[in-house]
Enzyme design. Structure first.
Site, PDB file in Angstrom:
ATOM      1  N   GLY A   1       3.807   5.324   7.330  1.00  0.00           N
ATOM      2  CA  GLY A   1       4.756   5.867   6.377  1.00  0.00           C
ATOM      3  C   GLY A   1       5.800   6.769   7.015  1.00  0.00           C
TER       4      GLY A   1
ATOM      5  CB  ILE B   1       5.109  -0.542   3.389  1.00  0.00           C
ATOM      6  CG1 ILE B   1       5.323  -2.042   3.568  1.00  0.00           C
ATOM      7  CG2 ILE B   1       4.936  -0.186   1.924  1.00  0.00           C
ATOM      8  CD1 ILE B   1       4.118  -2.884   3.193  1.00  0.00           C
ATOM      9  CB  CYS B   2       6.135   1.631   8.442  1.00  0.00           C
ATOM     10  SG  CYS B   2       5.889   3.390   8.293  1.00  0.00           S
ATOM     11  N   GLY B   3       3.321   1.264   9.054  1.00  0.00           N
ATOM     12  CA  GLY B   3       1.920   1.545   9.342  1.00  0.00           C
ATOM     13  C   GLY B   3       1.430   2.860   8.781  1.00  0.00           C
TER      14      GLY B   3
ATOM     15  CD  GLU C   1      -1.424  -1.830   5.375  1.00  0.00           C
ATOM     16  OE1 GLU C   1      -1.588  -2.566   4.389  1.00  0.00           O
ATOM     17  OE2 GLU C   1      -2.364  -1.460   6.073  1.00  0.00           O
TER      18      GLU C   1
END
Length: 101
Positions: free
Chosen positions: A11, A7-9, A39
């Site tokens: 995607g 996950i990241c801010g 996320e």
């Protein structure tokens, strides 16, 4: 087969990292599924996840994410900036392997 969720801010950057991990896994003959997401989609995907990897820019959320997934059999870790920033799939795969043991 292990299910890995990155996950990241948004995607986007995790998508590049997921592709690098898939490439490294294929080259080494390791079977796993790697998905990338923002996320905000974690709740929808956590039930199908064995290992949750977090982009280094979200490391401040680690404790909250651990709380969110408590009670589930999910291992969680932040990908080091040096690995994430260079899209080092083999090193990330090594990290995943160490988490499985």
């Amino acid at each position: 087969m292990k299910n890995i969720l990155l996950i990241c801010g948004s995607g986007a950057s995790s998508g590049f990292m997921a592709a690098a991990i898939r490439k490294a896994a294929k080259k080494q003959g390791v079977e796993l599924k790697v998905k990338a997401s923002s996320e905000s989609q974690l709740d929808d995907m956590i039930d199908d996840t064995d290992i949750l990897l977090i982009g280094p820019h979200l490391s401040y959320m680690l404790d909250d994410l651990k709380t969110k997934i408590s009670g589930k059999d999910v291992k969680v870790a932040v990908i080091p900036q040096a690995v994430y920033g260079s899209l080092n799939g083999p090193k990330a795969l090594e990290m995943i392997s160490e988490m499985e043991n």
